[in-house]
Design an enzyme around this catalytic site. Structure first.
Site, short mmCIF file in Angstrom:
data_model
loop_
_atom_site.label_atom_id
_atom_site.label_comp_id
_atom_site.label_asym_id
_atom_site.label_seq_id
_atom_site.Cartn_x
_atom_site.Cartn_y
_atom_site.Cartn_z
N ARG A 5 0.32 3.73 -3.16
CA ARG A 5 -0.35 5.01 -2.87
C ARG A 5 0.66 6.14 -2.66
NH1 ARG A 5 -5.95 3.50 0.22
NH2 ARG A 5 -5.83 1.27 -0.10
N ASP A 22 -4.84 -10.14 -8.10
CA ASP A 22 -5.16 -9.12 -9.12
C ASP A 22 -4.01 -8.33 -9.76
OD1 ASP A 22 -4.82 -7.78 -6.72
OD2 ASP A 22 -6.78 -6.83 -6.67
N GLU A 25 0.83 -1.21 0.00
CA GLU A 25 0.00 0.00 0.00
C GLU A 25 0.87 1.26 0.00
OE1 GLU A 25 -3.14 -0.07 -0.47
OE2 GLU A 25 -3.84 -2.02 0.22
N GLU A 85 -12.75 -0.36 -9.54
CA GLU A 85 -12.37 -1.29 -10.61
C GLU A 85 -13.36 -1.38 -11.77
OE1 GLU A 85 -12.26 -2.01 -7.35
OE2 GLU A 85 -10.10 -2.03 -7.00
N THR A 128 -1.46 0.63 -10.23
CA THR A 128 -2.71 -0.01 -9.81
C THR A 128 -3.58 0.91 -8.97
OG1 THR A 128 -3.65 -2.07 -8.96
CG2 THR A 128 -1.82 -1.10 -7.70
C1 DMJ Z 1 -6.66 0.07 -4.74
O1 DMJ Z 1 -5.91 0.46 -3.65
C2 DMJ Z 1 -5.80 -0.56 -5.78
O2 DMJ Z 1 -6.50 -0.57 -6.97
C3 DMJ Z 1 -5.39 -1.96 -5.45
O3 DMJ Z 1 -4.74 -2.60 -6.50
C4 DMJ Z 1 -6.55 -2.81 -5.01
N1 DMJ Z 1 -7.74 -2.08 -4.85
C5 DMJ Z 1 -7.77 -0.82 -4.27
C6 DMJ Z 1 -9.12 -0.16 -4.52
O4 DMJ Z 1 -10.16 -1.00 -4.60
#
Ligand code: DMJ
Length: 667
Positions: A291, A420, A287, A554, A640
């Protein structure tokens, strides 16, 4: 000692110190030259220094400007008193290479100054260990997006002033003039020709500003906002401290929307308060990377402001001890103060998680490229080598790997939670490299090939979905998280031309549709956390623990890619319905909240405004209603967390460092 040679002689003939009347001709020439030099020194600057050339009024202006800047700088210009002796109130001590306040002072203003001072001291410490990175080339406009933006930017929204960055002095953005003198690149713009799309885009911007104001008013500096109870919130992934996760996650979205005032508020907070040296609790490596590091890298590439690059590097270095395992597969959690890392106890006997250690590649490669420090690329290449060379059961990647033994954990494969973004980063690593990373392409093609053959299915009524595999049995369930895969299939089909491209586009379209069904089959118009397919139900949640919606992006993300690649207007319509549903069920006085049950007419709010609503949900909505020039997929690749990173060789904002790294890496 005689002075009769070159210098004039003095005598006391008619009073004190009169010049001798007659000079020798050599002396006259010398005096003339001295006078000339004196005149040149006094008058020359008026002609040669640009700031003085404009005459007296400009000079007065200049003095006034300096005065204003001193006023603004305030406490920074006042030298701090000598540090008190150890044990005294407010003493600053060095511990493990970092300076700390020994005791907090009661005067908040003084403690603020002190915090700044400490930050400066710590930064200087870091700089001593870092190579001096050359001043980045801040480019003016010439990428597709930027060119277009320059034409369009003239139109200013009545309610929200869109500032063209080029026209604004750097200090008005809170960007230090010392660092960034050239104009910032402009990437705002992208207004669609369609007036309806423009209106809808304005609405999304209004939503962002509403959410931002709530956060700013009630939770500034906290990780997230509780928009109903109007206070700060922090999730375990951020540790227990206030790290301003929302600010960092939101910044690139604010920037591309042209919300410069808000962008500058965020930038200042990052400059003065974002400090991982103060972290004392565990944070998620994944994370933090997607982020914080991703968010900062994105604004660095967009603006060229070195503050963001340096903060991203600083934070990423703090994560490095997590990689010190026998295999190089990192642990999930790190205490950056102690460097102690570990895994979640629940994760298959203390394994690392595929979607976490497989989602570092884009940010780490980019960090190495802009810093010249190869350590980051080395870390992710090692991970890739290990997972590539380890045999996979039935060709599928399990969601867990033991970082000590390099053995796969439980036989669970998913394109949703736990798996994912590993798949997402394979195709995106290939794209980011400008098509050069052949290993990434091969790994993507292979992994997605197996998933397509084994897990992509059709429901009784013909809905396409991706099942999960658990110990060789299929679970006919799709997470909301897995809905990103429609966009991934489409991106892969477009970026790797092959004989499977059209099948993959069909799958992408099918998944986009199924995920839409998961929304359309609820009274709220928002989709559940997971949905299932069986004889009895299709695209609906079964358990109550699957019925919540936490502002996830998503589904909208996939619609964004499908809109870009197909221009089918239904994607914009679906996105607009999502906007209306968010407004109806998630909006509160202070921001946006998730809801507990999408199947209720009047669902209860969960009272959390997730930071990713800014980074992803709002950004993808905004982009769907923009034209394609804004963050063109030929120039940018989204991490992501939807933070755009430039594509190597295709985007002039890539800002690669030249030269090799010298000096010690600060760990
Ligand atoms: C986000 O923090 C990112 O997309 C991560 O890959 C998984 N999903 C959350 C949001 O749903």
């Amino acid at each position: 000692m005689a002075f009769g040679g070159v210098l004039p002689l003095y005598s006391k003939r008619n009073g004190p110190w009169t010049f001798r009347r007659i000079f020798r001709s050599r002396e006259k020439v010398l005096i003339f030259l001295v006078c000339l030099t004196f005149l040149f020194v006094c008058i020359g600057p008026i002609f040669f220094l640009p700031d003085l050339r404009g005459g007296l009024s400009t000079r007065v202006d200049h003095v006034y400007k300096v005065y204003k800047q001193m006023q603004k700088a305030g406490p920074e210009l006042i030298l701090p008193p000598p540090p008190p002796q150890s044990g005294e109130e407010g003493a600053i001590r060095k511990h493990e290479g970092v300076y700390h306040n020994v005791l907090d002072h009661n005067d908040i203003h003084l403690s603020d100054d002190k915090q700044r001072l400490m930050e400066k001291i710590n930064n200087d410490e870091e700089l001593r260990h870092m190579r001096v990175i050359e001043k980045p080339v801040v480019l003016t406009v010439s990428s597709t997006a930027a060119n277009k933006a320059n034409q369009i930017i003239q139109q200013v929204d009545e309610s929200i002033k869109v500032q063209q960055v080029n026209d604004v002095e750097p200090e008005r953005h809170g960007v230090p003039t010392k660092e960034v003198k050239a104009p910032l690149p402009v990437v705002q713009g992208g207004e669609d020709a369609d007036p309806v799309a423009r209106q809808r885009r304005d609405k999304v911007k209004e939503m962002v500003l509403h959410a931002w104001r709530g956060y700013k008013t009630y939770a500034w500096g906290k990780n997230e906002l509780r928009p109903v109870s109007k206070r700060g919130h922090t999730a375990g992934i951020f540790g227990r401290q206030d790290m301003g996760a929302t600010i960092v996650d939101a910044l690139d979205t604010l920037y591309i929307m042209g919300c410069m005032e808000e962008f500058n508020e965020g930038r200042s907070w990052i400059q003065y308060h974002l400090d991982f040296n103060q972290l004392r609790s565990e944070m998620s490596v994944f994370e933090t990377n997607i982020r914080f590091v991703g968010g900062l890298l994105s604004v660095y590439s967009l603006t060229g402001d070195p503050l963001f690059r340096d903060r991203a590097l600083h934070i990423a270095r703090k994560l490095l001890p997590a990689f010190d395992t026998p295999t190089g597969i990192p642990y999930a959690l790190i205490n950056v103060a102690t460097g102690v890392a570990k895994n979640y106890a629940w994760a298959s006997g203390g394994s690392s998680i595929l979607s976490e250690f497989g989602t570092l590649h884009l940010e780490f490669v980019y960090l190495s490229d802009i810093s010249g420090d190869p350590v980051f690329t080395e870390k992710v290449m090692r991970i890739r080598d290990v997972i590539r060379k380890t045999d996979r059961p039935d060709g599928l990647y399990p969601n867990y790997m033991n970082p000590k033994t390099g053995k796969w954990g439980q036989r669970h494969t998913s394109i949703g939670a736990l798996g994912d973004s590993f798949y997402e980063y394979l195709i995106k690593a290939y794209i980011q490299s400008g098509g050069k990373d052949e290993v990434a392409r091969e790994m993507y093609e292979e992994a997605i090939g197996v998933i397509t053959n084994r897990l992509v299915l059709k429901s009784n009524s013909g809905l396409t979905y991706i099942a999960e595999s658990k110990f060789n049995r299929l679970e006919h369930k799709m997470d909301h998280l897995a809905c990103f895969s429609g966009g991934m299939y489409a991106l892969g089909a477009k970026k790797i031309e092959s004989q499977v491209s059209s099948t993959h586009m069909d799958i992408a379209e099918g998944l986009a549709n199924t995920c839409h069904e998961s929304y359309a089959r609820t009274p709220t118009g928002l989709g559940p956390e997971s949905f299932r397919f069986s004889e009895g139900i299709e695209a609906r949640a079964l358990k109550s623990s699957e019925k919540y919606y936490i502002l996830r992006p998503e589904v909208i993300e996939t619609w964004f890619y499908m809109w870009r690649f197909t221009k089918d207007p239904k994607y914009r319509e679906w996105a607009w319905n999502a906007v209306l549903a968010l407004e109806k069920h998630c909006r509160s006085e202070a921001g946006y909240s998730g809801i507990q049950n999408v199947y209720m007419e009047n669902p209860q709010k969960d009272d959390v405004q997730q930071s990713f609503i800014f980074a992803e949900t709002f950004k993808y909505l905004y982009l769907i209603f923009s034209d394609d020039s804004l963050l063109s997929l030929d120039e940018w690749v989204f991490n992501t967390e939807a933070h755009p990173l430039p594509i190597d060789g295709k985007n002039q904002f890539y800002r690669k460092a030249h030269g090799t790294f010298i000096g010690t890496v600060l760990r």
